[in-house]
Scaffold this motif. Structure first.
Motif, short mmCIF file in Angstrom:
data_model
loop_
_atom_site.label_atom_id
_atom_site.label_comp_id
_atom_site.label_asym_id
_atom_site.label_seq_id
_atom_site.Cartn_x
_atom_site.Cartn_y
_atom_site.Cartn_z
N ASN A 108 0.81 -1.22 0.00
CA ASN A 108 0.00 0.00 0.00
C ASN A 108 0.85 1.27 0.00
N LEU A 109 2.10 1.16 0.43
CA LEU A 109 2.98 2.35 0.43
C LEU A 109 3.22 2.85 -1.00
N GLU A 110 3.16 1.94 -1.96
CA GLU A 110 3.42 2.34 -3.34
C GLU A 110 2.44 3.41 -3.81
N SER A 111 1.17 3.30 -3.38
CA SER A 111 0.16 4.26 -3.82
C SER A 111 -0.24 5.24 -2.72
N PHE A 112 0.44 5.19 -1.59
CA PHE A 112 0.06 6.04 -0.46
C PHE A 112 0.10 7.53 -0.82
N ASN A 113 1.02 7.92 -1.69
CA ASN A 113 1.11 9.33 -2.07
C ASN A 113 -0.04 9.77 -2.99
N LYS A 114 -0.95 8.85 -3.33
CA LYS A 114 -2.16 9.20 -4.09
C LYS A 114 -3.36 9.37 -3.15
N TRP A 115 -3.19 9.03 -1.87
CA TRP A 115 -4.29 9.17 -0.91
C TRP A 115 -4.59 10.64 -0.68
N LYS A 116 -5.85 10.94 -0.41
CA LYS A 116 -6.25 12.32 -0.11
C LYS A 116 -5.55 12.77 1.18
N ASN A 117 -4.89 13.92 1.11
CA ASN A 117 -4.18 14.53 2.25
C ASN A 117 -3.17 13.58 2.90
N TYR A 118 -2.47 12.80 2.09
CA TYR A 118 -1.52 11.84 2.65
C TYR A 118 -0.42 12.53 3.47
N GLU A 119 -0.06 13.76 3.09
CA GLU A 119 0.99 14.48 3.83
C GLU A 119 0.53 14.77 5.26
N VAL A 120 -0.76 15.12 5.41
CA VAL A 120 -1.33 15.40 6.74
C VAL A 120 -1.33 14.13 7.58
N ILE A 121 -1.71 13.02 6.95
CA ILE A 121 -1.71 11.72 7.65
C ILE A 121 -0.30 11.41 8.14
N LEU A 122 0.67 11.56 7.24
CA LEU A 122 2.06 11.23 7.56
C LEU A 122 2.63 12.15 8.64
N GLN A 123 2.17 13.36 8.67
CA GLN A 123 2.66 14.33 9.66
C GLN A 123 2.10 14.03 11.06
N ASN A 124 0.90 13.48 11.13
CA ASN A 124 0.19 13.36 12.41
C ASN A 124 0.00 11.95 12.95
N TYR A 125 0.24 10.93 12.13
CA TYR A 125 -0.05 9.56 12.56
C TYR A 125 1.10 8.62 12.22
N ASP A 126 1.37 7.70 13.14
CA ASP A 126 2.32 6.63 12.85
C ASP A 126 1.65 5.65 11.89
N ILE A 127 2.46 5.06 11.03
CA ILE A 127 1.97 4.05 10.10
C ILE A 127 2.80 2.79 10.32
N ILE A 138 8.65 1.22 -3.67
CA ILE A 138 8.13 2.13 -2.67
C ILE A 138 8.73 3.51 -2.93
N PRO A 139 7.90 4.56 -3.00
CA PRO A 139 8.45 5.90 -3.23
C PRO A 139 9.53 6.25 -2.21
N GLU A 140 10.55 6.91 -2.68
CA GLU A 140 11.72 7.22 -1.85
C GLU A 140 11.36 8.02 -0.59
N GLU A 141 10.34 8.88 -0.70
CA GLU A 141 9.97 9.72 0.45
C GLU A 141 9.49 8.89 1.65
N PHE A 142 9.14 7.62 1.42
CA PHE A 142 8.65 6.78 2.50
C PHE A 142 9.70 5.82 3.04
#
Length: 193
Positions: A108-127, A138-142
């Motif tokens: 799921n990390l491969e498409s995580f950057n297509k999720w709505k407001n994924y940056e906000v999720i990543l900033q506020n929640y552990d995954i 997997i995108p390099e940013e992850f």
């Protein structure tokens, strides 16, 4: 209390889901895992989904003996199609004393950057990411993100699609399901067509 949110259509819930949820509840700083039944994933076709209440009932059956794993129908009450960020905001308002985290498969990390407001999720929640056999990149940013926690967990290559297809073909898939879930599916003749 830290709650791990394990989202899925659970169509049907199988032993792989329970193994992953239980592993995280027992081997991480997550206190409970909530199995969040998704009424309709915007990225999936709805045609082959059982009714929401059937899938919720099967999650109840599969988790009834696990104190640290709870079914959640929270998304049934939200407008559809729904997005994970909306669910998280709703849960934060409803349970302000809980800390929430996401649980997802590595694929799921491969498409995580297509999720709505994924940056906000990543900033506020552990995954919490459990391993899957995947050739996807997997995108390099992850790769080394401090919010993304890779979990040493059993690799379970079992899917609800595989189970549905095998039921349709008349094969015995009982070992892949909680006995009560199997009885419920068999009694109601689900996935036969």
């Amino acid at each position: 209390m830290k709650i791990g949110l394990y989202f899925g259509t659970f169509n049907p819930i199988h032993v792989g889901h329970i193994i992953i949820a239980n592993h995280l509840a027992e081997n991480s700083d997550i206190d409970q895992v909530w199995m969040v039944i998704t009424p309709h994933n915007p990225l999936k076709k709805k045609a082959n989904l059982l009714e929401d209440y059937h899938r919720l009932h099967m999650v109840h059956l599969a988790t009834e003996n696990f104190d640290k794993i709870q079914p959640s129908d929270i998304e049934f009450k939200l407008s559809q199609p729904n997005y994970t960020i909306n669910t998280l905001v709703h849960l934060e308002e409803k349970f302000p004393k809980h800390e929430f985290a996401l649980i997802m498969g590595e694929d799921n990390l491969e498409s995580f950057n297509k999720w709505k407001n994924y940056e906000v999720i990543l900033q506020n929640y552990d995954i919490y990411v459990y391993p899957r056999i995947s050739e996807n990149s997997i995108p390099e940013e992850f790769e080394n993100h401090p919010r993304i926690k890779r979990v040493e967990a059993p690799i379970i290559e079992l899917s609800s699609t595989f189970i549905r297809n095998n039921i349709k073909e008349g094969k015995n898939i009982q070992p892949m399901l909680h006995p009560k879930v199997w009885e419920y599916i068999n009694h109601n003749l689900f996935y036969k067509k």
